[in-house]
Design a protein around this motif. Structure first.
Motif, PDB file in Angstrom:
ATOM      1  N   PRO A   1     -16.148  -8.226 -16.194  1.00 54.34           N
ATOM      2  CA  PRO A   1     -16.003  -6.831 -16.628  1.00 54.34           C
ATOM      3  C   PRO A   1     -15.425  -5.936 -15.532  1.00 54.34           C
ATOM      4  O   PRO A   1     -14.679  -4.993 -15.832  1.00 54.34           O
ATOM      5  N   GLU A   2     -15.735  -6.232 -14.287  1.00 53.77           N
ATOM      6  CA  GLU A   2     -15.221  -5.410 -13.193  1.00 53.77           C
ATOM      7  C   GLU A   2     -13.728  -5.617 -12.940  1.00 53.77           C
ATOM      8  O   GLU A   2     -13.131  -4.911 -12.124  1.00 53.77           O
ATOM      9  N   ASP A   3     -13.110  -6.561 -13.640  1.00 55.05           N
ATOM     10  CA  ASP A   3     -11.655  -6.723 -13.566  1.00 55.05           C
ATOM     11  C   ASP A   3     -10.937  -5.747 -14.495  1.00 55.05           C
ATOM     12  O   ASP A   3      -9.704  -5.662 -14.469  1.00 55.05           O
ATOM     13  N   THR A   4     -11.692  -5.048 -15.319  1.00 49.43           N
ATOM     14  CA  THR A   4     -11.094  -4.083 -16.236  1.00 49.43           C
ATOM     15  C   THR A   4     -10.355  -3.000 -15.471  1.00 49.43           C
ATOM     16  O   THR A   4     -10.926  -2.347 -14.588  1.00 49.43           O
ATOM     17  N   ALA A   5      -9.078  -2.843 -15.772  1.00 53.44           N
ATOM     18  CA  ALA A   5      -8.243  -1.879 -15.054  1.00 53.44           C
ATOM     19  C   ALA A   5      -6.849  -1.883 -15.658  1.00 53.44           C
ATOM     20  O   ALA A   5      -6.513  -2.746 -16.475  1.00 53.44           O
ATOM     21  N   MET A   6      -6.046  -0.905 -15.223  1.00 51.38           N
ATOM     22  CA  MET A   6      -4.623  -0.951 -15.506  1.00 51.38           C
ATOM     23  C   MET A   6      -3.988  -1.765 -14.387  1.00 51.38           C
ATOM     24  O   MET A   6      -4.234  -1.493 -13.200  1.00 51.38           O
ATOM     25  N   TYR A   7      -3.206  -2.752 -14.765  1.00 51.23           N
ATOM     26  CA  TYR A   7      -2.572  -3.625 -13.782  1.00 51.23           C
ATOM     27  C   TYR A   7      -1.080  -3.272 -13.682  1.00 51.23           C
ATOM     28  O   TYR A   7      -0.391  -3.137 -14.702  1.00 51.23           O
ATOM     29  N   TYR A   8      -0.628  -3.160 -12.454  1.00 54.84           N
ATOM     30  CA  TYR A   8       0.756  -2.815 -12.188  1.00 54.84           C
ATOM     31  C   TYR A   8       1.407  -3.889 -11.327  1.00 54.84           C
ATOM     32  O   TYR A   8       0.773  -4.418 -10.413  1.00 54.84           O
ATOM     33  N   CYS A   9       2.657  -4.173 -11.597  1.00 53.61           N
ATOM     34  CA  CYS A   9       3.393  -4.994 -10.654  1.00 53.61           C
ATOM     35  C   CYS A   9       4.308  -4.089  -9.835  1.00 53.61           C
ATOM     36  O   CYS A   9       4.680  -2.993 -10.273  1.00 53.61           O
ATOM     37  N   ALA A  10       4.625  -4.549  -8.647  1.00 53.34           N
ATOM     38  CA  ALA A  10       5.430  -3.756  -7.740  1.00 53.34           C
ATOM     39  C   ALA A  10       6.314  -4.672  -6.908  1.00 53.34           C
ATOM     40  O   ALA A  10       6.047  -5.869  -6.799  1.00 53.34           O
ATOM     41  N   ALA A  11       7.357  -4.086  -6.329  1.00 60.45           N
ATOM     42  CA  ALA A  11       8.283  -4.848  -5.495  1.00 60.45           C
ATOM     43  C   ALA A  11       8.540  -4.124  -4.187  1.00 60.45           C
ATOM     44  O   ALA A  11       8.728  -2.902  -4.167  1.00 60.45           O
ATOM     45  N   ASP A  12       8.515  -4.911  -3.127  1.00 60.41           N
ATOM     46  CA  ASP A  12       8.831  -4.437  -1.781  1.00 60.41           C
ATOM     47  C   ASP A  12      10.046  -5.251  -1.327  1.00 60.41           C
ATOM     48  O   ASP A  12       9.899  -6.369  -0.846  1.00 60.41           O
ATOM     49  N   PRO A  13      11.257  -4.718  -1.516  1.00 60.28           N
ATOM     50  CA  PRO A  13      12.463  -5.527  -1.318  1.00 60.28           C
ATOM     51  C   PRO A  13      12.601  -6.139   0.074  1.00 60.28           C
ATOM     52  O   PRO A  13      13.192  -7.206   0.220  1.00 60.28           O
ATOM     53  N   ARG A  14      12.055  -5.487   1.090  1.00 58.84           N
ATOM     54  CA  ARG A  14      12.218  -5.978   2.464  1.00 58.84           C
ATOM     55  C   ARG A  14      10.915  -6.477   3.073  1.00 58.84           C
ATOM     56  O   ARG A  14      10.880  -6.791   4.255  1.00 58.84           O
TER      57      ARG A  14
ATOM     58  N   ALA B   1       8.372  -4.862   3.881  1.00 59.09           N
ATOM     59  CA  ALA B   1       8.115  -3.956   4.995  1.00 59.09           C
ATOM     60  C   ALA B   1       6.914  -3.066   4.741  1.00 59.09           C
ATOM     61  O   ALA B   1       6.707  -2.094   5.461  1.00 59.09           O
ATOM     62  N   GLY B   2       6.143  -3.405   3.738  1.00 57.49           N
ATOM     63  CA  GLY B   2       4.985  -2.587   3.418  1.00 57.49           C
ATOM     64  C   GLY B   2       5.331  -1.356   2.612  1.00 57.49           C
ATOM     65  O   GLY B   2       4.523  -0.429   2.520  1.00 57.49           O
ATOM     66  N   SER B   3       6.514  -1.334   2.043  1.00 53.79           N
ATOM     67  CA  SER B   3       6.946  -0.208   1.226  1.00 53.79           C
ATOM     68  C   SER B   3       7.213  -0.700  -0.193  1.00 53.79           C
ATOM     69  O   SER B   3       8.230  -1.320  -0.457  1.00 53.79           O
ATOM     70  N   TRP B   4       6.284  -0.407  -1.079  1.00 57.36           N
ATOM     71  CA  TRP B   4       6.425  -0.850  -2.464  1.00 57.36           C
ATOM     72  C   TRP B   4       7.294   0.171  -3.193  1.00 57.36           C
ATOM     73  O   TRP B   4       6.824   1.188  -3.675  1.00 57.36           O
ATOM     74  N   ASP B   5       8.577  -0.134  -3.246  1.00 58.37           N
ATOM     75  CA  ASP B   5       9.557   0.832  -3.729  1.00 58.37           C
ATOM     76  C   ASP B   5       9.660   0.895  -5.243  1.00 58.37           C
ATOM     77  O   ASP B   5      10.112   1.906  -5.791  1.00 58.37           O
ATOM     78  N   TYR B   6       9.319  -0.188  -5.907  1.00 54.37           N
ATOM     79  CA  TYR B   6       9.505  -0.249  -7.352  1.00 54.37           C
ATOM     80  C   TYR B   6       8.190  -0.608  -8.031  1.00 54.37           C
ATOM     81  O   TYR B   6       7.447  -1.474  -7.560  1.00 54.37           O
ATOM     82  N   TRP B   7       7.938   0.072  -9.146  1.00 52.34           N
ATOM     83  CA  TRP B   7       6.688  -0.131  -9.875  1.00 52.34           C
ATOM     84  C   TRP B   7       6.976  -0.273 -11.363  1.00 52.34           C
ATOM     85  O   TRP B   7       7.896   0.360 -11.902  1.00 52.34           O
ATOM     86  N   GLY B   8       6.141  -1.096 -12.014  1.00 47.25           N
ATOM     87  CA  GLY B   8       6.189  -1.171 -13.455  1.00 47.25           C
ATOM     88  C   GLY B   8       5.334  -0.088 -14.076  1.00 47.25           C
ATOM     89  O   GLY B   8       4.675   0.692 -13.365  1.00 47.25           O
TER      90      GLY B   8
END
Length: 119
Positions: free
Chosen positions: A88-101, A103-110
């Motif tokens: 039950p604690e996994d309940t959440a909105m899940y997002y994917c993201a991309a960090d092209p380099r 570098a710790g910068s998630w530039d793109y999000w679903g």
């Protein structure tokens, strides 16, 4: 413009499984970092799993380690999150993201996909 589109969310009972997909359109980075994050109501967003699309190395949060598996299909530019033994604690909105380099910068999000786990 890069677009990330998640799918595969839904409602399951505790102990069940779901598989999330994140398809990247116009995503031309051949070696980058892709990640899955989640955010539950009233809580901060947390990183769940990451994968380096070049070498395939992965990382997981302690809360999902051993239950979730992140994988990729580079030909389809798609990243997956296999979620087993859901709680039950996994309940959440899940997002994917991309960090092209990676570098710790998630530039793109679903846009996110909802996962609800009932007890």
């Amino acid at each position: 413009q890069v677009q990330l589109v998640e799918s595969g969310g839904g409602s399951v009972q505790a102990g069940g499984s779901l598989r999330l997909s994140c398809a990247g359109s116009r995503y031309t980075y051949t070696s980058s970092c892709r990640g899955w994050f989640r955010q539950a109501p009233g809580k901060e967003r947390e990183a769940v799993a990451t994968i380096h699309t070049g070498g395939g190395s992965t990382g997981y949060s302690d809360s999902v380690k051993g239950r979730f598996t992140v994988s990729q299909d580079n030909a389809k530019k798609t990243v997956y999150l296999q979620m087993n033994s859901l709680k039950p604690e996994d309940t959440a909105m899940y997002y994917c993201a991309a960090d092209p380099r990676c570098a710790g910068s998630w530039d793109y999000w679903g846009q996110g996909t909802q996962v609800s786990v009932s007890s």
